[in-house]
Design a protein around this motif. Structure first.
Motif, PDB file in Angstrom:
ATOM      1  N   HIS A  48      30.882  52.419  44.261  1.00  0.00           N
ATOM      2  CA  HIS A  48      31.675  51.502  43.398  1.00  0.00           C
ATOM      3  C   HIS A  48      31.038  51.008  42.189  1.00  0.00           C
ATOM      4  O   HIS A  48      29.820  50.700  41.992  1.00  0.00           O
ATOM      5  CB  HIS A  48      31.491  50.151  44.354  1.00  0.00           C
ATOM      6  CG  HIS A  48      32.316  49.025  43.857  1.00  0.00           C
ATOM      7  ND1 HIS A  48      33.569  49.203  43.696  1.00  0.00           N
ATOM      8  CD2 HIS A  48      31.909  47.816  43.438  1.00  0.00           C
ATOM      9  CE1 HIS A  48      34.111  47.847  43.280  1.00  0.00           C
ATOM     10  NE2 HIS A  48      32.850  47.075  42.779  1.00  0.00           N
ATOM     11  N   GLN A  49      31.439  51.888  41.125  1.00  0.00           N
ATOM     12  CA  GLN A  49      30.809  52.038  39.976  1.00  0.00           C
ATOM     13  C   GLN A  49      30.796  50.677  39.135  1.00  0.00           C
ATOM     14  O   GLN A  49      30.083  50.583  38.451  1.00  0.00           O
ATOM     15  CB  GLN A  49      31.847  52.937  38.935  1.00  0.00           C
ATOM     16  CG  GLN A  49      31.665  54.323  39.406  1.00  0.00           C
ATOM     17  CD  GLN A  49      30.141  54.893  39.249  1.00  0.00           C
ATOM     18  OE1 GLN A  49      29.373  54.447  38.419  1.00  0.00           O
ATOM     19  NE2 GLN A  49      29.714  55.797  40.494  1.00  0.00           N
ATOM     20  N   ALA A  50      31.880  49.612  39.357  1.00  0.00           N
ATOM     21  CA  ALA A  50      31.946  48.473  38.544  1.00  0.00           C
ATOM     22  C   ALA A  50      30.677  47.442  38.595  1.00  0.00           C
ATOM     23  O   ALA A  50      30.317  47.235  39.819  1.00  0.00           O
ATOM     24  CB  ALA A  50      33.128  47.839  38.669  1.00  0.00           C
ATOM     25  N   ALA A  51      30.012  46.974  37.647  1.00  0.00           N
ATOM     26  CA  ALA A  51      29.171  46.065  37.740  1.00  0.00           C
ATOM     27  C   ALA A  51      29.888  44.835  38.039  1.00  0.00           C
ATOM     28  O   ALA A  51      31.052  44.495  37.597  1.00  0.00           O
ATOM     29  CB  ALA A  51      28.188  46.109  36.465  1.00  0.00           C
ATOM     30  N   SER A  52      29.138  43.760  38.582  1.00  0.00           N
ATOM     31  CA  SER A  52      29.738  42.569  38.891  1.00  0.00           C
ATOM     32  C   SER A  52      28.870  41.462  38.858  1.00  0.00           C
ATOM     33  O   SER A  52      27.459  41.752  38.663  1.00  0.00           O
ATOM     34  CB  SER A  52      30.263  42.569  40.346  1.00  0.00           C
ATOM     35  OG  SER A  52      29.083  42.567  41.411  1.00  0.00           O
ATOM     36  N   TYR A  53      29.324  39.991  38.780  1.00  0.00           N
ATOM     37  CA  TYR A  53      28.562  38.944  38.551  1.00  0.00           C
ATOM     38  C   TYR A  53      28.587  38.074  39.837  1.00  0.00           C
ATOM     39  O   TYR A  53      29.594  37.881  40.243  1.00  0.00           O
ATOM     40  CB  TYR A  53      29.056  38.240  37.242  1.00  0.00           C
ATOM     41  CG  TYR A  53      28.518  36.614  37.237  1.00  0.00           C
ATOM     42  CD1 TYR A  53      27.300  36.438  36.816  1.00  0.00           C
ATOM     43  CD2 TYR A  53      29.515  35.864  37.324  1.00  0.00           C
ATOM     44  CE1 TYR A  53      27.146  35.075  36.700  1.00  0.00           C
ATOM     45  CE2 TYR A  53      29.342  34.465  37.255  1.00  0.00           C
ATOM     46  CZ  TYR A  53      28.089  33.971  36.818  1.00  0.00           C
ATOM     47  OH  TYR A  53      27.787  32.773  36.829  1.00  0.00           O
ATOM     48  N   LYS A  54      27.452  37.778  40.446  1.00  0.00           N
ATOM     49  CA  LYS A  54      27.546  36.890  41.579  1.00  0.00           C
ATOM     50  C   LYS A  54      26.489  35.777  41.214  1.00  0.00           C
ATOM     51  O   LYS A  54      25.336  35.809  41.221  1.00  0.00           O
ATOM     52  CB  LYS A  54      26.907  37.339  42.630  1.00  0.00           C
ATOM     53  CG  LYS A  54      27.237  36.583  44.116  1.00  0.00           C
ATOM     54  CD  LYS A  54      26.872  37.526  45.197  1.00  0.00           C
ATOM     55  CE  LYS A  54      27.119  37.163  46.526  1.00  0.00           C
ATOM     56  NZ  LYS A  54      27.182  37.838  47.695  1.00  0.00           N
ATOM     57  N   PRO A  55      27.117  34.535  40.893  1.00  0.00           N
ATOM     58  CA  PRO A  55      26.363  33.226  40.431  1.00  0.00           C
ATOM     59  C   PRO A  55      25.363  32.848  41.679  1.00  0.00           C
ATOM     60  O   PRO A  55      25.439  33.253  42.650  1.00  0.00           O
ATOM     61  CB  PRO A  55      27.541  32.148  40.481  1.00  0.00           C
ATOM     62  CG  PRO A  55      28.726  32.830  40.463  1.00  0.00           C
ATOM     63  CD  PRO A  55      28.615  34.026  40.985  1.00  0.00           C
ATOM     64  N   LEU A  56      24.340  32.220  41.033  1.00  0.00           N
ATOM     65  CA  LEU A  56      23.150  31.891  41.780  1.00  0.00           C
ATOM     66  C   LEU A  56      23.647  30.859  42.831  1.00  0.00           C
ATOM     67  O   LEU A  56      23.048  30.939  44.001  1.00  0.00           O
ATOM     68  CB  LEU A  56      22.086  31.291  41.040  1.00  0.00           C
ATOM     69  CG  LEU A  56      20.623  30.672  41.475  1.00  0.00           C
ATOM     70  CD1 LEU A  56      19.989  31.768  42.393  1.00  0.00           C
ATOM     71  CD2 LEU A  56      19.777  30.091  40.589  1.00  0.00           C
ATOM     72  N   LEU A  57      24.427  29.900  42.262  1.00  0.00           N
ATOM     73  CA  LEU A  57      25.010  28.902  43.178  1.00  0.00           C
ATOM     74  C   LEU A  57      25.742  29.624  44.622  1.00  0.00           C
ATOM     75  O   LEU A  57      25.444  29.037  45.496  1.00  0.00           O
ATOM     76  CB  LEU A  57      25.765  27.936  42.661  1.00  0.00           C
ATOM     77  CG  LEU A  57      26.242  26.746  43.334  1.00  0.00           C
ATOM     78  CD1 LEU A  57      24.985  25.965  44.122  1.00  0.00           C
ATOM     79  CD2 LEU A  57      27.157  25.864  42.736  1.00  0.00           C
ATOM     80  N   LYS A  58      26.363  30.624  44.195  1.00  0.00           N
ATOM     81  CA  LYS A  58      27.146  31.100  45.094  1.00  0.00           C
ATOM     82  C   LYS A  58      26.022  31.800  46.161  1.00  0.00           C
ATOM     83  O   LYS A  58      26.439  31.738  47.389  1.00  0.00           O
ATOM     84  CB  LYS A  58      28.270  32.159  44.792  1.00  0.00           C
ATOM     85  CG  LYS A  58      28.940  32.645  45.862  1.00  0.00           C
ATOM     86  CD  LYS A  58      30.078  33.554  45.183  1.00  0.00           C
ATOM     87  CE  LYS A  58      31.212  34.205  46.377  1.00  0.00           C
ATOM     88  NZ  LYS A  58      32.334  34.682  45.556  1.00  0.00           N
ATOM     89  N   GLN A  59      25.076  32.716  45.728  1.00  0.00           N
ATOM     90  CA  GLN A  59      24.207  33.276  46.353  1.00  0.00           C
ATOM     91  C   GLN A  59      23.437  32.361  47.360  1.00  0.00           C
ATOM     92  O   GLN A  59      23.098  32.824  48.672  1.00  0.00           O
ATOM     93  CB  GLN A  59      23.275  33.900  45.599  1.00  0.00           C
ATOM     94  CG  GLN A  59      23.601  35.006  44.909  1.00  0.00           C
ATOM     95  CD  GLN A  59      22.513  35.826  44.141  1.00  0.00           C
ATOM     96  OE1 GLN A  59      21.498  35.984  44.465  1.00  0.00           O
ATOM     97  NE2 GLN A  59      23.120  36.220  42.742  1.00  0.00           N
ATOM     98  N   VAL A  60      23.023  31.160  46.853  1.00  0.00           N
ATOM     99  CA  VAL A  60      22.285  30.398  47.675  1.00  0.00           C
ATOM    100  C   VAL A  60      23.232  29.362  48.680  1.00  0.00           C
ATOM    101  O   VAL A  60      22.617  29.623  49.998  1.00  0.00           O
ATOM    102  CB  VAL A  60      21.750  29.103  46.763  1.00  0.00           C
ATOM    103  CG1 VAL A  60      21.102  27.907  47.681  1.00  0.00           C
ATOM    104  CG2 VAL A  60      20.671  29.547  45.904  1.00  0.00           C
ATOM    105  N   LEU A  61      24.341  29.243  48.548  1.00  0.00           N
ATOM    106  CA  LEU A  61      25.394  28.895  49.468  1.00  0.00           C
ATOM    107  C   LEU A  61      25.615  29.628  50.656  1.00  0.00           C
ATOM    108  O   LEU A  61      25.773  29.369  51.925  1.00  0.00           O
ATOM    109  CB  LEU A  61      26.725  28.294  48.877  1.00  0.00           C
ATOM    110  CG  LEU A  61      26.721  26.987  48.225  1.00  0.00           C
ATOM    111  CD1 LEU A  61      27.843  26.760  47.341  1.00  0.00           C
ATOM    112  CD2 LEU A  61      26.381  25.921  49.202  1.00  0.00           C
ATOM    113  N   GLU A  62      25.852  31.057  50.243  1.00  0.00           N
ATOM    114  CA  GLU A  62      26.008  32.287  51.074  1.00  0.00           C
ATOM    115  C   GLU A  62      24.854  32.134  52.280  1.00  0.00           C
ATOM    116  O   GLU A  62      25.087  32.268  53.243  1.00  0.00           O
ATOM    117  CB  GLU A  62      26.265  33.286  50.676  1.00  0.00           C
ATOM    118  CG  GLU A  62      27.706  33.538  49.869  1.00  0.00           C
ATOM    119  CD  GLU A  62      28.126  34.498  49.290  1.00  0.00           C
ATOM    120  OE1 GLU A  62      27.316  35.556  49.031  1.00  0.00           O
ATOM    121  OE2 GLU A  62      29.304  34.796  48.937  1.00  0.00           O
ATOM    122  N   GLU A  63      23.796  32.160  51.629  1.00  0.00           N
ATOM    123  CA  GLU A  63      22.603  32.069  52.550  1.00  0.00           C
ATOM    124  C   GLU A  63      22.618  30.899  53.402  1.00  0.00           C
ATOM    125  O   GLU A  63      22.047  30.896  54.603  1.00  0.00           O
ATOM    126  CB  GLU A  63      21.456  31.944  51.601  1.00  0.00           C
ATOM    127  CG  GLU A  63      20.031  32.120  52.372  1.00  0.00           C
ATOM    128  CD  GLU A  63      19.823  33.308  53.224  1.00  0.00           C
ATOM    129  OE1 GLU A  63      19.054  33.109  54.274  1.00  0.00           O
ATOM    130  OE2 GLU A  63      20.255  34.372  52.851  1.00  0.00           O
TER     131      GLU A  63
END
Length: 165
Positions: A48-63
């Motif tokens: 999957h060549q495309a770079a992506s952005y994942k917000p910190l708030l989303k990372q914390v909530l997923e955890e």
């Protein structure tokens, strides 16, 4: 340091942008010490060549809303009160798990520095899909608009910004 575009010089613009990038480097340096939430950039992979952005708030909530419930690495439970202190003390001798942030039916999120309406919607949608029945309260020091975010980015003192409310 510029009240109108008529007073804008190349040096003032360069100094302002240097300040913005210095702030971004400071944020990156602080986040380097985190084990799990150290980056919001995913460079991609061979498949999957495309770079992506994942917000910190989303990372914390997923955890927090993770149904597999591993112990969060960068999220700490801080005990308060005598009962919690005793539980924490006994947990050093016995195999007791720390409380998980997702155990509680009420999740309170306080965003220091501001929160955008789109972030509040993302929190609401993510918690509703991953942990239905959980009540979420999102608090912040300021509600960010695009204009307000830029004002705060160029504020000379981040703790007491010179931007108008």
């Amino acid at each position: 340091g510029c009240d109108s575009s008529l007073n804008l010089t190349s040096q003032k613009a360069t100094d302002a942008m240097d300040g913005v990038f210095r702030s971004l480097r400071d944020i990156a340096r602080v986040r380097m010490h985190m084990k799990q939430f150290h980056s919001i950039h995913n460079p991609g992979s061979n498949t999957h060549q495309a770079a992506s952005y994942k917000p910190l708030l989303k990372q914390v909530l997923e955890e927090v809303c993770n149904p597999d419930r591993p112990d969060p690495v960068d999220i700490e439970h801080i005990s308060s009160g005598l009962t919690d202190l005793l539980k924490t003390g006994f947990s050093m001798f016995m195999k007791m798990n720390r409380p998980h942030p997702g155990d509680h039916p009420l999740l309170i999120i306080f965003m220091v520095g501001g929160v955008a309406v789109s972030e509040v919607k993302m929190v609401k949608d993510l918690v509703a899909s991953r942990k239905p029945g959980t009540q979420v309260i999102v608090l912040s020091s300021v509600l960010l608009t695009p204009h307000r975010a830029v004002e705060l980015l160029f504020a000379s003192d981040r703790l007491q910004p010179d931007a108008r409310i």
